[in-house]
Design an enzyme around this catalytic site. Structure first.
Site, PDB file in Angstrom:
ATOM      1  N   CYS A   1     -17.576  63.724  63.810  1.00  0.00           N
ATOM      2  CA  CYS A   1     -17.511  63.560  62.356  1.00  0.00           C
ATOM      3  C   CYS A   1     -16.100  63.142  61.958  1.00  0.00           C
ATOM      4  CB  CYS A   1     -17.880  64.876  61.673  1.00  0.00           C
ATOM      5  SG  CYS A   1     -17.670  64.797  59.893  1.00  0.00           S
TER       6      CYS A   1
ATOM      7  N   ARG B   1     -25.474  56.225  65.444  1.00  0.00           N
ATOM      8  CA  ARG B   1     -25.005  56.820  64.178  1.00  0.00           C
ATOM      9  C   ARG B   1     -23.776  57.698  64.462  1.00  0.00           C
ATOM     10  NH1 ARG B   1     -23.540  61.434  61.931  1.00  0.00           N
ATOM     11  NH2 ARG B   1     -25.369  62.555  62.705  1.00  0.00           N
ATOM     12  N   ASP B   2     -24.001  58.874  65.052  1.00  0.00           N
ATOM     13  CA  ASP B   2     -22.892  59.808  65.286  1.00  0.00           C
ATOM     14  C   ASP B   2     -21.849  59.186  66.217  1.00  0.00           C
ATOM     15  OD1 ASP B   2     -21.512  62.221  65.155  1.00  0.00           O
ATOM     16  OD2 ASP B   2     -23.269  63.440  65.575  1.00  0.00           O
TER      17      ASP B   2
ATOM     18  N   HIS C   1     -22.079  69.368  69.697  1.00  0.00           N
ATOM     19  CA  HIS C   1     -20.938  68.585  70.173  1.00  0.00           C
ATOM     20  C   HIS C   1     -20.300  69.367  71.313  1.00  0.00           C
ATOM     21  CE1 HIS C   1     -20.627  65.237  67.236  1.00  0.00           C
ATOM     22  NE2 HIS C   1     -21.507  66.009  66.617  1.00  0.00           N
TER      23      HIS C   1
ATOM     24  N   ASN D   1     -20.702  64.191  70.989  1.00  0.00           N
ATOM     25  CA  ASN D   1     -21.934  64.969  71.145  1.00  0.00           C
ATOM     26  C   ASN D   1     -22.149  65.300  72.612  1.00  0.00           C
ATOM     27  OD1 ASN D   1     -22.314  63.144  68.693  1.00  0.00           O
ATOM     28  ND2 ASN D   1     -24.080  64.488  68.524  1.00  0.00           N
TER      29      ASN D   1
HETATM   30  N1  COA Z   1     -24.851  53.585  50.155  1.00  0.00           N
HETATM   31  C1  COA Z   1     -23.961  52.631  49.794  1.00  0.00           C
HETATM   32  N2  COA Z   1     -22.986  52.826  48.919  1.00  0.00           N
HETATM   33  C2  COA Z   1     -22.909  54.028  48.349  1.00  0.00           C
HETATM   34  C3  COA Z   1     -23.807  55.071  48.672  1.00  0.00           C
HETATM   35  C4  COA Z   1     -24.807  54.815  49.627  1.00  0.00           C
HETATM   36  N3  COA Z   1     -25.670  55.747  49.988  1.00  0.00           N
HETATM   37  N4  COA Z   1     -23.474  56.142  47.927  1.00  0.00           N
HETATM   38  C5  COA Z   1     -22.418  55.811  47.185  1.00  0.00           C
HETATM   39  N5  COA Z   1     -22.074  54.534  47.439  1.00  0.00           N
HETATM   40  C6  COA Z   1     -20.980  53.764  46.848  1.00  0.00           C
HETATM   41  C7  COA Z   1     -21.076  53.726  45.348  1.00  0.00           C
HETATM   42  O1  COA Z   1     -21.879  52.649  44.946  1.00  0.00           O
HETATM   43  C8  COA Z   1     -19.636  53.534  44.952  1.00  0.00           C
HETATM   44  O2  COA Z   1     -19.261  52.198  45.186  1.00  0.00           O
HETATM   45  P1  COA Z   1     -18.152  51.456  44.278  1.00  0.00           P
HETATM   46  O3  COA Z   1     -16.877  52.229  44.508  1.00  0.00           O
HETATM   47  O4  COA Z   1     -18.124  50.081  44.835  1.00  0.00           O
HETATM   48  O5  COA Z   1     -18.648  51.592  42.889  1.00  0.00           O
HETATM   49  C9  COA Z   1     -18.890  54.376  45.978  1.00  0.00           C
HETATM   50  O6  COA Z   1     -19.761  54.462  47.101  1.00  0.00           O
HETATM   51  C10 COA Z   1     -18.572  55.765  45.489  1.00  0.00           C
HETATM   52  O7  COA Z   1     -19.749  56.371  45.011  1.00  0.00           O
HETATM   53  P2  COA Z   1     -19.811  57.884  44.493  1.00  0.00           P
HETATM   54  O8  COA Z   1     -21.205  58.178  44.063  1.00  0.00           O
HETATM   55  O9  COA Z   1     -18.683  58.116  43.479  1.00  0.00           O
HETATM   56  O10 COA Z   1     -19.571  58.693  45.765  1.00  0.00           O
HETATM   57  P3  COA Z   1     -18.262  59.361  46.375  1.00  0.00           P
HETATM   58  O11 COA Z   1     -17.081  58.457  46.338  1.00  0.00           O
HETATM   59  O12 COA Z   1     -18.122  60.733  45.781  1.00  0.00           O
HETATM   60  O13 COA Z   1     -18.729  59.487  47.900  1.00  0.00           O
HETATM   61  C11 COA Z   1     -20.573  59.733  49.448  1.00  0.00           C
HETATM   62  C12 COA Z   1     -19.826  60.304  48.253  1.00  0.00           C
HETATM   63  C13 COA Z   1     -21.478  60.819  49.964  1.00  0.00           C
HETATM   64  C14 COA Z   1     -21.383  58.544  49.013  1.00  0.00           C
HETATM   65  C15 COA Z   1     -19.567  59.294  50.523  1.00  0.00           C
HETATM   66  O14 COA Z   1     -18.593  60.294  50.691  1.00  0.00           O
HETATM   67  C16 COA Z   1     -20.225  59.012  51.841  1.00  0.00           C
HETATM   68  O15 COA Z   1     -20.992  58.075  51.972  1.00  0.00           O
HETATM   69  N6  COA Z   1     -19.890  59.804  52.873  1.00  0.00           N
HETATM   70  C17 COA Z   1     -20.384  59.606  54.215  1.00  0.00           C
HETATM   71  C18 COA Z   1     -20.564  60.911  54.874  1.00  0.00           C
HETATM   72  C19 COA Z   1     -20.889  60.719  56.340  1.00  0.00           C
HETATM   73  O16 COA Z   1     -21.598  59.825  56.733  1.00  0.00           O
HETATM   74  N7  COA Z   1     -20.327  61.607  57.149  1.00  0.00           N
HETATM   75  C20 COA Z   1     -20.514  61.589  58.567  1.00  0.00           C
HETATM   76  C21 COA Z   1     -21.827  62.069  59.010  1.00  0.00           C
HETATM   77  S1  COA Z   1     -22.138  63.776  58.752  1.00  0.00           S
HETATM   78 ZN    ZN Z   2     -22.719  65.260  65.013  1.00  0.00          ZN
END
Ligand code: COA
Ligand code: ZN
Length: 301
Positions: free
Chosen positions: A237, A12-13, A206, A246
């Site tokens: 991240c 994951r990370d 990290h 990490n």
């Molecule tokens: N799984 C799959 N797709 C997802 C989802 C999930 N858990 N959550 C949202 N989406 C999709 C939506 O369906 C939408 O898709 P579309 O554009 O095809 O319609 C799109 O993502 C945007 O959704 P929205 O609810 O408007 O979210 P956002 O654009 O504000 O993004 C997060 C918010 C949290 C979903 C996004 O920023 C994210 O996944 N971030 C990852 C953070 C991460 O892993 N960081 C590193 C580890 S700490």
């Molecule tokens: Zn981390």
């Protein structure tokens, strides 16, 4: 002999920030080798937006493709109810919720205020009721934020309390960009465990500034027994400037083993899996023990 739990986060990370997409079957192979090596918990992937983290777009295929070794907890990071639905469909053992202790990193990472994140977590907790899936609450930037600087201990205690009120089974304090000092780790963890002596508390460091393993020692001194680590020391991240890997699993297990802690994880198997990881990635990893060998590996004169 004190037992320390090793929780592996490389798939994951580690893989979320790599330049290249690692093929699904290689991810599965890596997870199976890690469970065979005896790690206690594996954060296998994350059910997040594939646009945000393209490298983990194969989360379902990974979770459904691995061998689930009895006794190992398979967890996945989720940001919202959609993530919880996807994780539940794959019958994960645990979901790992993540909110940052600082507003600016939370906005960068999940595009929400901290308050909005917690309100979403209530919906996740309701959705998971009765499924048997446990909830771990992670607090990113717990030891400092790359945008805002230090985060107060009171804020951390308050956010842990919020997580526990909504039913979290465990808490992870994450040092997202390696800002924690050993002194700070001891002081904060002592306070947390004084207030919640039975809390399953994980530390996630990290090694960005070389303080990672020193922080582990001070965490142990404060009473913490669970640590996240990433094979080869990969990780970071994508939404934090200057983020690097990490603490390295095999370096951590090497240190703990030779300090006479009990770790279930087999050091030699980890080292060979870290070598395998380098062949998958096609580049060197930051870990040091795979370069130097164990302290018991002697050389001819
Ligand atoms: N799984 C799959 N797709 C997802 C989802 C999930 N858990 N959550 C949202 N989406 C999709 C939506 O369906 C939408 O898709 P579309 O554009 O095809 O319609 C799109 O993502 C945007 O959704 P929205 O609810 O408007 O979210 P956002 O654009 O504000 O993004 C997060 C918010 C949290 C979903 C996004 O920023 C994210 O996944 N971030 C990852 C953070 C991460 O892993 N960081 C590193 C580890 S700490
Ligand atoms: Zn981390």
């Amino acid at each position: 002999m004190e037992t320390i739990d090793i929780q592996e986060v490389v798939t994951r990370d580690g893989l979320q920030i790599e330049d290249q997409f690692v093929p699904t079957e290689k991810k599965i192979d890596l997870i199976n080798r890690l469970s065979a090596a005896g790690v206690n918990k594996i954060e296998a992937t994350s059910f997040v937006s594939p646009k945000a983290i393209p490298n983990l777009r194969d989360a379902e295929d990974v979770m459904l493709g691995i061998d689930r070794k009895p006794g190992v907890t398979y967890t996945t990071l989720i940001p919202n109810v959609k993530g919880a639905e996807r994780a539940a469909a794959c019958k994960v053992d645990e979901v790992n919720l993540v909110v940052s202790a600082s507003e600016s990193h939370n906005r960068k990472n999940v595009r929400k205020t901290v308050e909005e994140s917690f309100s979403g977590f209530s919906d996740i907790a309701s959705f998971l009721t009765g499924t048997g899936i446990s909830i771990n609450g992670s607090l990113a930037t717990s030891f400092g934020c790359p945008f805002e600087g230090s985060v107060s201990e009171d804020r951390i205690l308050g956010l842990i309390n919020k997580y526990l009120e909504l039913g979290a089974d465990g808490i992870t304090l994450a040092d997202t960009t390696g800002m924690a000092t050993p002194k700070q780790v001891f002081e904060l963890c002592s306070k947390v465990l004084h207030r919640w002596p039975d809390l399953p508390l994980t530390l996630h460091f990290h090694n960005t500034r070389g303080m990672g393993l020193a922080n582990v020692i001070e965490g142990i001194r404060a009473g913490v027994t669970r640590f996240d680590a990433s094979l080869g020391g990969l990780g970071g991240c994508p939404f934090a400037p200057g983020a690097t890997g990490n603490i390295c699993t095999e370096d951590l297990v090497h240190m703990l083993t030779f300090m006479d802690y009990h770790v279930r994880t087999d050091l030699d198997q980890l080292i060979s899996t870290a070598n395998y990881l380098e062949t998958i990635l096609g580049h060197e990893v930051p870990g040091q023990v795979i370069k130097a060998g164990k302290i018991t590996d002697l050389h001819p004169m």
